[in-house]
Write a protein that holds these residues in place. Structure first.
Motif, PDB file in Angstrom:
ATOM      1  N   VAL A  80     -23.525  -2.810   9.823  1.00 31.98           N
ATOM      2  CA  VAL A  80     -22.899  -1.781  10.660  1.00 31.98           C
ATOM      3  C   VAL A  80     -21.389  -1.761  10.400  1.00 31.98           C
ATOM      4  O   VAL A  80     -20.782  -0.694  10.262  1.00 31.98           O
ATOM      5  N   ILE A 118     -20.661  -0.037   7.143  1.00 32.14           N
ATOM      6  CA  ILE A 118     -20.733   1.430   7.242  1.00 32.14           C
ATOM      7  C   ILE A 118     -19.427   1.988   7.791  1.00 32.14           C
ATOM      8  O   ILE A 118     -18.887   2.983   7.284  1.00 32.14           O
ATOM      9  N   PHE A 124     -16.968   1.791   4.959  1.00 33.80           N
ATOM     10  CA  PHE A 124     -17.156   2.833   3.939  1.00 33.80           C
ATOM     11  C   PHE A 124     -16.602   4.171   4.426  1.00 33.80           C
ATOM     12  O   PHE A 124     -16.000   4.925   3.657  1.00 33.80           O
ATOM     13  N   TYR A 131     -16.514  -1.784  -1.315  1.00 32.84           N
ATOM     14  CA  TYR A 131     -17.510  -2.855  -1.243  1.00 32.84           C
ATOM     15  C   TYR A 131     -16.929  -4.154  -1.781  1.00 32.84           C
ATOM     16  O   TYR A 131     -17.134  -5.242  -1.214  1.00 32.84           O
TER      17      TYR A 131
END
Length: 497
Positions: free
Chosen positions: A63, A66, A69, A75
């Motif tokens: 979570v 996300i 991002f 990443y």
């Protein structure tokens, strides 16, 4: 030079591209994690720590990723923070493995049984409740487990107290006060290892620093129980002869066994590195096992006599895997069980998964944002301590697990403490004073449900008498409010957040 300028340009672009999180964005992974953990513990109960909680921590990390991002965090950047977080716990993970090894050799050598044997003999009906605290404290320090203490000697003491006509709630409160005192200070305890790992501290420094709040708390607890005990009318005799006979029949109990823990204590006092002190304690335990308990070591391998092969195999099994020393007393069989290094893998798994969650939260800037908000709300050092205590209590109530009441606040608050120039021992002590010991006071928490079921006494009955448990967070706040033993960092780590 052009390449350096190019790199700087990319770095500047990255900073501009990654907009700062607002507080609600930063809290999304925390709220999601607490919600998932609460439901998971509700479904799995005590088995949640067998792996499902660890996976939920990874989901919490997903979570957070996300959120990262969506805010242009790469990443690679998140993974780098995870790697750094896991690397920072290397020492703690190795210590946990060595703690498991030490527990194994201290069991088969008779050191732990000797502590229990002599501890049970201090029972006196006049000061029964205070004796319960002392006995359970000794056993919990020796085993590192409040759960094991309550499920074995705790049950026996409940029966003795009932026979003497003492309230079950009083006896249970005394048992749990002693059990959690010992659990909190034992280097064999997983929570005692977990707290400094989350705060970024060191095990024995953490234990030493905890003494400042723990000793006054247990002193008050013992004083109150002595006063209560002296005003109670008891009848009958506290009979522990059966247990003592069983221990005596299974082990060669003598005072020489206490040399090993004394050596380890001396090494700790002389500031020997924890891993070295624990390794020496483990090896000395193995030597004493071969000297004083040859039949026990041989019995682990299924042999009747000791030879080189059975000695080697017996000692290595005790160090590495689950080992049980059978007695003619069923309750003692649970107490005389050590899980070795393998028994620490669950806690190690939990720490690694917590580091994944914490690393991603670091990588996306969420922990820095939360720390900044906490620092703005907590205008004083006392406010920061109070916020930590409140968070630990809230997680014990909502997430229903003491480990999570240490892990989540530990990761959230570590930066806030560093930003205020406070040493990690302040945070790790507060995590234990408010997270570890209060878990047993919540009926739906795994600890509350476990102890209530094992002792056959509801949380409501023993709540008031579990004085050590509810006094601990109060004591830590008193020390914070008065500014007593608030350790400072040598060089404060100032944040740009």
């Amino acid at each position: 030079m052009a390449k350096q300028n190019s790199n700087k340009h990319r770095e500047n672009e990255n900073i501009v591209e990654n907009k700062a999180l607002n507080i609600w964005e930063a809290l999304i992974p925390v709220i999601a994690l607490v919600g998932m953990l609460a439901y998971n513990v509700y479904v799995f109960g005590d088995d949640a720590l067998s792996g499902s909680n660890q996976f939920i921590l990874l989901l919490g990390g997903a979570v957070a990723a996300i959120v990262g991002f969506l805010n242009k965090v790469s990443y690679k950047q998140m993974l780098a923070e995870v790697a750094e977080n896991v690397k920072s716990t290397t020492g703690a993970l190795l210590i946990l493995l060595m703690v498991g090894a030490l527990a194994g050799t201290w069991l088969i050598s008779g050191i732990i049984p000797a502590m229990i044997y002599y501890g049970l003999q201090i029972l006196n009906p006049t000061i029964f409740l205070a004796a319960c605290v002392i006995i359970c404290a000794i056993i919990s320090i020796a085993t590192g487990s409040s759960w094991t203490t309550a499920a074995t000697v705790g049950i026996a003491l409940i029966g003795i107290g009932d026979a003497l006509g003492i309230s079950l709630g009083m006896t249970a409160g005394a048992v749990l006060s002693g059990a959690y005192f010992g659990d909190k200070l034992s280097p064999l305890s997983d929570t005692t290892n977990l707290a400094p790992a989350m705060a970024g501290g060191e095990l024995f420094s953490h234990i030493k620093y905890m003494l400042w709040t723990t000793v006054p708390t247990i002193t008050v607890t013992l004083t109150v129980f002595i006063i209560i005990g002296l005003n109670l009318e008891t009848s009958g005799v506290a009979d522990v002869d059966t247990i003592l006979t069983s221990i005596d029949a299974s082990f060669n109990i003598n005072g020489w066994l206490f040399l090993v823990p004394l050596v380890v204590i001396a090494l700790i006092v002389k500031k020997t590195p924890p891993l070295a002190a624990l390794l020496i304690g483990t090896l000395l335990g193995a030597v004493f096992a071969l000297i004083f308990q040859p039949e026990v070591v041989a019995g682990i391998t299924g042999n009747t006599s000791l030879n080189f092969e059975s000695a080697y195999k017996g000692v290595l099994k005790a160090i590495t895997v689950n080992t049980t020393i059978p007695t003619d007393n069923e309750a003692l069989n649970d107490l005389f069980t050590a899980k070795g290094m393998a028994g620490m893998l669950g806690t190690i798994w939990l720490i690694v998964c917590a580091m994944v969650f914490g690393g991603i939260m670091d990588g996306i800037g969420a922990l820095a944002r939360i720390s900044s908000a906490l620092l703005s709300l907590a205008k004083t050092t006392f406010g920061l301590f109070a916020s930590t205590v409140a968070s630990c209590l809230a997680l014990n109530v909502t997430a229903s697990d003491q480990y999570l009441a240490i892990v989540v606040p530990g990761k959230m608050f570590s930066k806030a403490y560093a930003d205020r120039g406070l040493a990690p021992e302040n945070l790790s002590r507060t995590l234990e004073d408010s997270g570890t010991v209060t878990s047993v006071l919540v009926p739906w928490n795994t600890c509350g449900a476990y102890h209530s079921g094992v002792l056959g006494v509801s949380v409501g009955e023993y709540f008031v008498y579990a004085m050590f448990n509810w006094l601990s967070p109060i004591m830590t706040l008193i020390f914070a409010g008065l500014g007593i033993k608030i350790k400072q960092l040598v060089t404060p780590k100032l944040s740009n957040a």
